[in-house]
Design an enzyme around this catalytic site. Sequence first.
Site, PDB file in Angstrom:
ATOM      1  N   GLY A  58       1.492  -7.572  -0.655  1.00 40.43           N
ATOM      2  CA  GLY A  58       1.609  -6.645  -1.786  1.00 40.43           C
ATOM      3  C   GLY A  58       1.183  -7.296  -3.090  1.00 40.43           C
TER       4      GLY A  58
ATOM      5  N   PHE B  94       0.830  -1.209   0.000  1.00 36.51           N
ATOM      6  CA  PHE B  94       0.000   0.000   0.000  1.00 36.51           C
ATOM      7  C   PHE B  94       0.878   1.279   0.000  1.00 36.51           C
ATOM      8  CE2 PHE B  94      -1.950   2.667   3.567  1.00 36.51           C
ATOM      9  CZ  PHE B  94      -2.603   3.536   2.703  1.00 36.51           C
ATOM     10  N   ILE B  95       1.648   1.481   1.032  1.00 36.72           N
ATOM     11  CA  ILE B  95       2.438   2.720   1.124  1.00 36.72           C
ATOM     12  C   ILE B  95       3.540   2.728   0.064  1.00 36.72           C
ATOM     13  CG2 ILE B  95       3.942   4.115   2.619  1.00 36.72           C
ATOM     14  CD1 ILE B  95       2.346   2.960   5.043  1.00 36.72           C
TER      15      ILE B  95
ATOM     16  N   ALA C 188       9.239  -2.989   3.706  1.00 35.21           N
ATOM     17  CA  ALA C 188       8.766  -4.375   3.827  1.00 35.21           C
ATOM     18  C   ALA C 188       8.614  -4.744   5.293  1.00 35.21           C
ATOM     19  CB  ALA C 188       9.753  -5.331   3.156  1.00 35.21           C
ATOM     20  N   ALA C 189       7.457  -5.254   5.643  1.00 36.59           N
ATOM     21  CA  ALA C 189       7.192  -5.726   7.005  1.00 36.59           C
ATOM     22  C   ALA C 189       5.814  -6.363   7.007  1.00 36.59           C
ATOM     23  CB  ALA C 189       7.212  -4.579   8.015  1.00 36.59           C
TER      24      ALA C 189
ATOM     25  N   TYR D 267       4.806  -6.594  17.296  1.00 37.22           N
ATOM     26  CA  TYR D 267       5.009  -5.655  16.185  1.00 37.22           C
ATOM     27  C   TYR D 267       5.692  -4.370  16.686  1.00 37.22           C
ATOM     28  CZ  TYR D 267       3.732  -2.269  12.579  1.00 37.22           C
ATOM     29  OH  TYR D 267       3.765  -1.275  11.623  1.00 37.22           O
TER      30      TYR D 267
ATOM     31  N   ARG E 294      -7.484   6.942  17.244  1.00 39.70           N
ATOM     32  CA  ARG E 294      -6.291   6.893  16.403  1.00 39.70           C
ATOM     33  C   ARG E 294      -6.076   8.235  15.718  1.00 39.70           C
ATOM     34  NH1 ARG E 294      -5.930   2.930  18.934  1.00 39.70           N
ATOM     35  NH2 ARG E 294      -5.386   0.808  18.264  1.00 39.70           N
TER      36      ARG E 294
ATOM     37  N   ASP F 188      12.501 -12.598   0.124  1.00 39.82           N
ATOM     38  CA  ASP F 188      12.280 -12.288   1.537  1.00 39.82           C
ATOM     39  C   ASP F 188      13.313 -11.265   2.000  1.00 39.82           C
ATOM     40  OD1 ASP F 188      11.937 -12.285   4.263  1.00 39.82           O
ATOM     41  OD2 ASP F 188      12.289 -14.441   4.528  1.00 39.82           O
TER      42      ASP F 188
HETATM   43  P1  NAD Z   1       1.504  -3.555   3.207  1.00 37.26           P
HETATM   44  O1  NAD Z   1       1.227  -4.901   3.820  1.00 37.26           O
HETATM   45  O2  NAD Z   1       0.595  -3.069   2.150  1.00 37.26           O
HETATM   46  O3  NAD Z   1       2.998  -3.471   2.667  1.00 37.26           O
HETATM   47  C1  NAD Z   1       4.052  -4.264   3.163  1.00 37.26           C
HETATM   48  C2  NAD Z   1       4.773  -4.850   1.955  1.00 37.26           C
HETATM   49  O4  NAD Z   1       5.887  -5.629   2.439  1.00 37.26           O
HETATM   50  C3  NAD Z   1       3.896  -5.793   1.133  1.00 37.26           C
HETATM   51  O5  NAD Z   1       4.068  -5.520  -0.236  1.00 37.26           O
HETATM   52  C4  NAD Z   1       4.391  -7.187   1.501  1.00 37.26           C
HETATM   53  O6  NAD Z   1       4.172  -8.116   0.456  1.00 37.26           O
HETATM   54  C5  NAD Z   1       5.857  -6.901   1.774  1.00 37.26           C
HETATM   55  N1  NAD Z   1       6.475  -7.861   2.705  1.00 37.26           N
HETATM   56  C6  NAD Z   1       5.991  -8.325   3.877  1.00 37.26           C
HETATM   57  N2  NAD Z   1       6.866  -9.200   4.430  1.00 37.26           N
HETATM   58  C7  NAD Z   1       7.922  -9.272   3.585  1.00 37.26           C
HETATM   59  C8  NAD Z   1       9.134 -10.004   3.590  1.00 37.26           C
HETATM   60  N3  NAD Z   1       9.449 -10.845   4.593  1.00 37.26           N
HETATM   61  N4  NAD Z   1       9.994  -9.845   2.560  1.00 37.26           N
HETATM   62  C9  NAD Z   1       9.702  -9.013   1.526  1.00 37.26           C
HETATM   63  N5  NAD Z   1       8.552  -8.289   1.464  1.00 37.26           N
HETATM   64  C10 NAD Z   1       7.683  -8.423   2.487  1.00 37.26           C
HETATM   65  O7  NAD Z   1       1.543  -2.534   4.442  1.00 37.26           O
HETATM   66  P2  NAD Z   1       1.776  -0.953   4.452  1.00 37.26           P
HETATM   67  O8  NAD Z   1       0.664  -0.392   5.236  1.00 37.26           O
HETATM   68  O9  NAD Z   1       2.078  -0.445   3.093  1.00 37.26           O
HETATM   69  O10 NAD Z   1       3.091  -0.883   5.362  1.00 37.26           O
HETATM   70  C11 NAD Z   1       4.351  -0.457   4.870  1.00 37.26           C
HETATM   71  C12 NAD Z   1       5.273  -0.226   6.058  1.00 37.26           C
HETATM   72  O11 NAD Z   1       4.750   0.812   6.882  1.00 37.26           O
HETATM   73  C13 NAD Z   1       5.463  -1.426   6.980  1.00 37.26           C
HETATM   74  O12 NAD Z   1       6.795  -1.436   7.441  1.00 37.26           O
HETATM   75  C14 NAD Z   1       4.526  -1.136   8.125  1.00 37.26           C
HETATM   76  O13 NAD Z   1       4.926  -1.791   9.320  1.00 37.26           O
HETATM   77  C15 NAD Z   1       4.666   0.360   8.219  1.00 37.26           C
HETATM   78  N6  NAD Z   1       3.560   1.051   8.879  1.00 37.26           N
HETATM   79  C16 NAD Z   1       2.321   1.031   8.321  1.00 37.26           C
HETATM   80  C17 NAD Z   1       1.304   1.736   8.953  1.00 37.26           C
HETATM   81  C18 NAD Z   1      -0.098   1.762   8.425  1.00 37.26           C
HETATM   82  O14 NAD Z   1      -0.965   2.359   9.092  1.00 37.26           O
HETATM   83  N7  NAD Z   1      -0.382   1.201   7.269  1.00 37.26           N
HETATM   84  C19 NAD Z   1       1.566   2.447  10.130  1.00 37.26           C
HETATM   85  C20 NAD Z   1       2.848   2.383  10.682  1.00 37.26           C
HETATM   86  C21 NAD Z   1       3.845   1.717  10.020  1.00 37.26           C
HETATM   87  C1  UD1 Z   2      -1.973   0.372  12.562  1.00 33.74           C
HETATM   88  C2  UD1 Z   2      -1.172  -0.326  11.453  1.00 33.74           C
HETATM   89  C3  UD1 Z   2       0.214  -0.640  11.952  1.00 33.74           C
HETATM   90  C4  UD1 Z   2       0.826   0.661  12.454  1.00 33.74           C
HETATM   91  C5  UD1 Z   2      -0.032   1.319  13.533  1.00 33.74           C
HETATM   92  C6  UD1 Z   2       0.522   2.695  13.915  1.00 33.74           C
HETATM   93  C7  UD1 Z   2      -2.361  -1.686   9.826  1.00 33.74           C
HETATM   94  C8  UD1 Z   2      -2.964  -3.005   9.529  1.00 33.74           C
HETATM   95  N1  UD1 Z   2      -1.835  -1.570  11.051  1.00 33.74           N
HETATM   96  O1  UD1 Z   2      -2.157  -0.507  13.696  1.00 33.74           O
HETATM   97  O2  UD1 Z   2       0.990  -1.148  10.870  1.00 33.74           O
HETATM   98  O3  UD1 Z   2       2.126   0.452  12.890  1.00 33.74           O
HETATM   99  O4  UD1 Z   2      -1.329   1.546  12.990  1.00 33.74           O
HETATM  100  O5  UD1 Z   2      -0.334   3.346  14.781  1.00 33.74           O
HETATM  101  O6  UD1 Z   2      -2.363  -0.798   9.014  1.00 33.74           O
HETATM  102  N2  UD1 Z   2     -10.601  -2.288  14.478  1.00 33.74           N
HETATM  103  C9  UD1 Z   2     -11.944  -2.603  14.621  1.00 33.74           C
HETATM  104  N3  UD1 Z   2     -12.529  -3.400  13.683  1.00 33.74           N
HETATM  105  C10 UD1 Z   2     -11.843  -3.891  12.594  1.00 33.74           C
HETATM  106  C11 UD1 Z   2     -10.471  -3.553  12.451  1.00 33.74           C
HETATM  107  C12 UD1 Z   2      -9.880  -2.760  13.426  1.00 33.74           C
HETATM  108  O7  UD1 Z   2     -12.590  -2.179  15.584  1.00 33.74           O
HETATM  109  O8  UD1 Z   2     -12.464  -4.588  11.757  1.00 33.74           O
HETATM  110  C13 UD1 Z   2      -9.966  -1.430  15.492  1.00 33.74           C
HETATM  111  C14 UD1 Z   2      -8.743  -2.063  16.132  1.00 33.74           C
HETATM  112  O9  UD1 Z   2      -9.080  -2.916  17.199  1.00 33.74           O
HETATM  113  C15 UD1 Z   2      -7.990  -0.817  16.584  1.00 33.74           C
HETATM  114  C16 UD1 Z   2      -8.326   0.222  15.502  1.00 33.74           C
HETATM  115  O10 UD1 Z   2      -9.497  -0.260  14.847  1.00 33.74           O
HETATM  116  O11 UD1 Z   2      -8.461  -0.371  17.823  1.00 33.74           O
HETATM  117  C17 UD1 Z   2      -7.219   0.377  14.497  1.00 33.74           C
HETATM  118  O12 UD1 Z   2      -6.833  -0.915  14.070  1.00 33.74           O
HETATM  119  P1  UD1 Z   2      -5.821  -1.162  12.843  1.00 33.74           P
HETATM  120  O13 UD1 Z   2      -6.316  -0.446  11.657  1.00 33.74           O
HETATM  121  O14 UD1 Z   2      -5.585  -2.624  12.759  1.00 33.74           O
HETATM  122  O15 UD1 Z   2      -4.562  -0.344  13.298  1.00 33.74           O
HETATM  123  P2  UD1 Z   2      -3.517  -0.412  14.517  1.00 33.74           P
HETATM  124  O16 UD1 Z   2      -3.622  -1.673  15.285  1.00 33.74           O
HETATM  125  O17 UD1 Z   2      -3.657   0.877  15.228  1.00 33.74           O
END
Ligand code: NAD
Ligand code: UD1
Length: 312
Positions: free
Chosen positions: A37, A12-13, A78-79, A148, A216, A52
């Site tokens: 992804g 996504f990001i 990646a994570a 995490y 949040r 990986d």
């Molecule tokens: P996402 O799942 O869409 O992207 C993660 C990508 O990493 C995917 O393309 C997945 O296939 C790849 N990946 C996972 N494990 C891997 C591995 N072992 N080797 C190679 N590739 C791997 O999630 P995102 O929301 O785009 O997250 C991107 C980054 O931002 C992550 O590090 C995540 O922890 C961090 N992050 C996301 C959020 C959020 O709210 N989405 C918040 C805080 C931090």
């Molecule tokens: C999210 C990110 C994580 C990031 C963190 C930073 C994702 C999947 N997780 O975690 O990578 O590091 O923010 O703050 O993007 N909830 C519901 N119903 C649902 C799904 C979620 O009530 O169907 C609630 C959860 O319990 C939580 C809140 O919504 O209280 C947010 O959940 P989620 O989007 O999974 O995010 P975080 O756990 O905050």
Amino acid sequence: MARYLVTGGCGFIGSHLIERLLAAGHKVRVLDDLSTGKRENLSDGVPVTVGDVADADAVRAAMAGEDGEGVDGCFHLAAVASVDRSREAWLETHHANLSGTIAVFDAARRANPAGPVPVIYASSAAVYGDNPNMPLTEDAATRPLSAYGADKLGCELHARVADGVHGVPTAGFRFFNVYGPRQDPKSPYSGVISIFAGRIARGEPITVNGDGEQVRDFIFVKDLVRYLTAAMGHPQPGAPVYNVCTGRPTSVNRLAEVLADLSGRPLDRRYGPARPGDIRTSIGDPTRLVAAFGMSCDTPLEDGLRQTLAWL
Ligand code: NAD
Ligand code: UD1
């Protein structure tokens, strides 16, 4: 024109970051295991190595590139991004989230004959855990509640080693809750906005974990990626970390109501048990971010939600 490796670039990001890098004329390649992804998230012609990030050889090869041209820097995204998944698969997510990051730092120190290349990496607001001192500044105590969050904190500690011991410049971004187009609406491990938006748009019920009054700080993905590219352009010593946040709180209940309102659908909301390891309140202080980069996360939530709904 610079050459960059983006780990997790099919996610996504990562896909939004790559869109921005390509628009600026840079050359990009990706290392991704496609666990969450998708190649379709990227335009044609972006080379993707399926591998990986915790495999040191795969990371070194991806940094070197097929023709051995090397890279000017690495964006490490990646994570396993799901807190819930880190509870179910503790050791597996640890490999990806912490060993993977060390593998990236390690490869970056030898990526170019000219010396180490910078790594801009994703940390998380999850490092603050149950710290109640809102809004959270970067100096607030880190008290992760989940595997995490603990691993993301580990990434920041190893970034200090990368910088201080190995001369690899790094910048870590503690993303708060990121949302926007291309966040998978079908995966149970996805972010709450994409899950709720998808279900409400399809006329399906949503499940709120706990009482829904958990809060949040939601940031729109297009606001976020600007900081990553800016940080790559100006690497700083000392392994800095920055919150990426708005400072504005939204409860899960309120989020569900706004999404139903914007999509013109009735809200079928059910309440389930609270999620183990769930953070109650997460609001960031963006002062350091704005001071360092001169821009704030300014997309209003409703505008970002409209763009997210339009993409579905
Ligand atoms: P996402 O799942 O869409 O992207 C993660 C990508 O990493 C995917 O393309 C997945 O296939 C790849 N990946 C996972 N494990 C891997 C591995 N072992 N080797 C190679 N590739 C791997 O999630 P995102 O929301 O785009 O997250 C991107 C980054 O931002 C992550 O590090 C995540 O922890 C961090 N992050 C996301 C959020 C959020 O709210 N989405 C918040 C805080 C931090
Ligand atoms: C999210 C990110 C994580 C990031 C963190 C930073 C994702 C999947 N997780 O975690 O990578 O590091 O923010 O703050 O993007 N909830 C519901 N119903 C649902 C799904 C979620 O009530 O169907 C609630 C959860 O319990 C939580 C809140 O919504 O209280 C947010 O959940 P989620 O989007 O999974 O995010 P975080 O756990 O905050």
